[in-house]
Design an enzyme around this catalytic site. Structure first.
Site, mmCIF file in Angstrom:
data_model
loop_
_atom_site.group_PDB
_atom_site.id
_atom_site.type_symbol
_atom_site.label_atom_id
_atom_site.label_comp_id
_atom_site.label_asym_id
_atom_site.label_seq_id
_atom_site.Cartn_x
_atom_site.Cartn_y
_atom_site.Cartn_z
ATOM 1 N N LYS A 33 0.837 -1.207 0.000
ATOM 2 C CA LYS A 33 0.000 0.000 0.000
ATOM 3 C C LYS A 33 0.864 1.246 0.000
ATOM 4 C CE LYS A 33 -1.834 -1.655 3.717
ATOM 5 N NZ LYS A 33 -2.620 -1.955 4.918
ATOM 6 N N THR A 74 -7.899 9.197 9.135
ATOM 7 C CA THR A 74 -7.645 7.973 8.365
ATOM 8 C C THR A 74 -7.425 6.765 9.275
ATOM 9 O OG1 THR A 74 -5.304 8.529 8.275
ATOM 10 C CG2 THR A 74 -6.647 9.186 6.382
ATOM 11 N N GLY A 95 -7.930 3.475 10.804
ATOM 12 C CA GLY A 95 -8.691 2.292 10.389
ATOM 13 C C GLY A 95 -8.652 2.026 8.893
ATOM 14 N N THR A 96 -7.828 2.788 8.173
ATOM 15 C CA THR A 96 -7.783 2.603 6.714
ATOM 16 C C THR A 96 -7.320 1.208 6.315
ATOM 17 O OG1 THR A 96 -7.137 4.912 6.590
ATOM 18 C CG2 THR A 96 -6.935 3.655 4.574
ATOM 19 N N GLY A 97 -6.254 0.735 6.974
ATOM 20 C CA GLY A 97 -5.705 -0.583 6.619
ATOM 21 C C GLY A 97 -6.689 -1.701 6.943
ATOM 22 N N CYS A 98 -7.329 -1.580 8.111
ATOM 23 C CA CYS A 98 -8.302 -2.614 8.521
ATOM 24 C C CYS A 98 -9.486 -2.612 7.567
ATOM 25 C CB CYS A 98 -8.814 -2.317 9.932
ATOM 26 S SG CYS A 98 -7.503 -2.177 11.150
HETATM 27 N N1 PLP Z 1 -5.837 -3.220 14.875
HETATM 28 C C1 PLP Z 1 -5.996 -2.561 16.041
HETATM 29 C C2 PLP Z 1 -6.585 -3.258 17.222
HETATM 30 C C3 PLP Z 1 -5.621 -1.245 16.124
HETATM 31 O O1 PLP Z 1 -5.798 -0.613 17.277
HETATM 32 C C4 PLP Z 1 -5.042 -0.599 14.984
HETATM 33 C C5 PLP Z 1 -4.638 0.778 15.047
HETATM 34 O O2 PLP Z 1 -4.784 1.489 15.987
HETATM 35 C C6 PLP Z 1 -4.905 -1.303 13.811
HETATM 36 C C7 PLP Z 1 -5.318 -2.599 13.802
HETATM 37 C C8 PLP Z 1 -4.357 -0.692 12.565
HETATM 38 O O3 PLP Z 1 -5.067 0.411 12.212
HETATM 39 P P1 PLP Z 1 -5.018 1.043 10.732
HETATM 40 O O4 PLP Z 1 -6.095 0.388 9.944
HETATM 41 O O5 PLP Z 1 -5.299 2.483 10.962
HETATM 42 O O6 PLP Z 1 -3.673 0.755 10.196
#
Ligand code: PLP
Length: 279
Positions: A192, A225, A227-230
């Site tokens: 990404k 932003t 939670g973008t990766g999730c």
């Molecule tokens: N998973 C958890 C439990 C988190 O707390 C986070 C970020 O804080 C992530 C994954 C990754 O978040 P992002 O989608 O912003 O990269």
């Protein structure tokens, strides 16, 4: 109804982790079942505390799920230690799970480490991820920084995280970084560009034996932003569950993320580092 199993950490601010996955899958019309690997206490200002879910609780959650449902796709996010990696890999293998999307979450956007405790423990977790979990995946979705950490671990089994600048150019990815993991493991990797200086709206798909394929979206400037990766990885898993192929799933998931970032612009929830809005 199609199902996605999300194996991830809980985020008290509900922007990332399991909460982002639940919202994403629901918005796409897929039923999300969950295995929680860790509980994080956090808000946009930072990460306060992380507690890992113990081995027996992890196994009990996985038993409860696989006794009743064989999920159509799986999304894997935060795996805090090597025990969690070993348990998850064992269950996915035993149940012959397919369409597994791994987001190798190594640190929180709000600051703080999400994987392991000491440097040695982190290295063990990452090594186990590479050796036991990655070969099961349909797709791995690291950002640029995570990819370099993974690649260095793969090459030298040493974590050189301290030497890595958080913002690099996507076009600077040297071939040694690219060829190592994906050719040897035979697993597609979507790198990404969101943290890159040159192509933030471009993600590049490396598939073994094929030319790299670029997905370019529209860059939306936003401070929100989290939670973008999730969201991206659970959206890809949702579209895979609905039987779209990998390239179509990535394309549609990117559009979903773009839309969610746009909605997050006006959410007025936080001044900074607020979440995407998926609904
Ligand atoms: N998973 C958890 C439990 C988190 O707390 C986070 C970020 O804080 C992530 C994954 C990754 O978040 P992002 O989608 O912003 O990269």
């Amino acid at each position: 109804m199609k199902t996605v199993l999300s194996i991830a950490g809980s985020d008290s601010s509900a922007g990332a982790g399991i909460q982002a996955d639940l919202k994403t899958c629901s918005a796409i019309g897929v039923y999300c079942i969950t295995v929680i690997t860790a509980i994080t206490a956090q808000n946009p200002a930072g990460l306060k505390l992380v507690e890992y879910v113990g081995k027996s609780m992890l196994e009990a959650q996985l038993d409860s799920i696989f006794e009743s449902i064989n999920p159509d796709a799986v999304k894997i996010g935060m795996l805090p230690n090597s025990d969690a990696v070993e348990i998850v890999a064992r269950y996915l293998k035993k149940n012959k799970s397919k369409k597994i999307v791994i987001d190798p979450v190594l640190s929180a956007t709000s600051g703080g480490s999400l994987t392991g405790g000491s440097k040695t423990e982190r290295r063990q977790t990452i090594e186990k991820m590479i050796l036991e979990l990655f070969p099961l995946a349909e797709l791995i979705t690291p950002n640029l920084k995570e990819y370099k950490i993974l690649s260095d671990s793969f090459n030298t089994l040493q974590l050189k995280e301290d030497n890595i600048a958080p913002n690099d150019n996507l076009s600077d990815l040297r071939s040694e970084y690219i060829e190592d993991i994906y050719d040897k493991l035979n697993v597609p990797i979507l790198i990404k560009g969101g943290h890159s200086l040159d192509s933030p709206a471009t993600d590049i798909l490396y598939k073994p034996g094929q030319k790299p394929y670029s997905f370019t979206g529209n860059w939306i400037e936003s401070r929100h932003t989290h939670g973008t990766g999730c969201t991206l990885s659970s959206a890809i898993a949702s579209y895979l569950a609905k039987d779209y192929d990998l390239n179509e799933s990535i394309k549609m998931a990117k559009q979903f993320v773009e839309k969610s970032i746009s909605k997050g612009l006006n959410s007025n929830l936080y001044n900074d580092n607020g979440p995407l809005i998926q609904f």
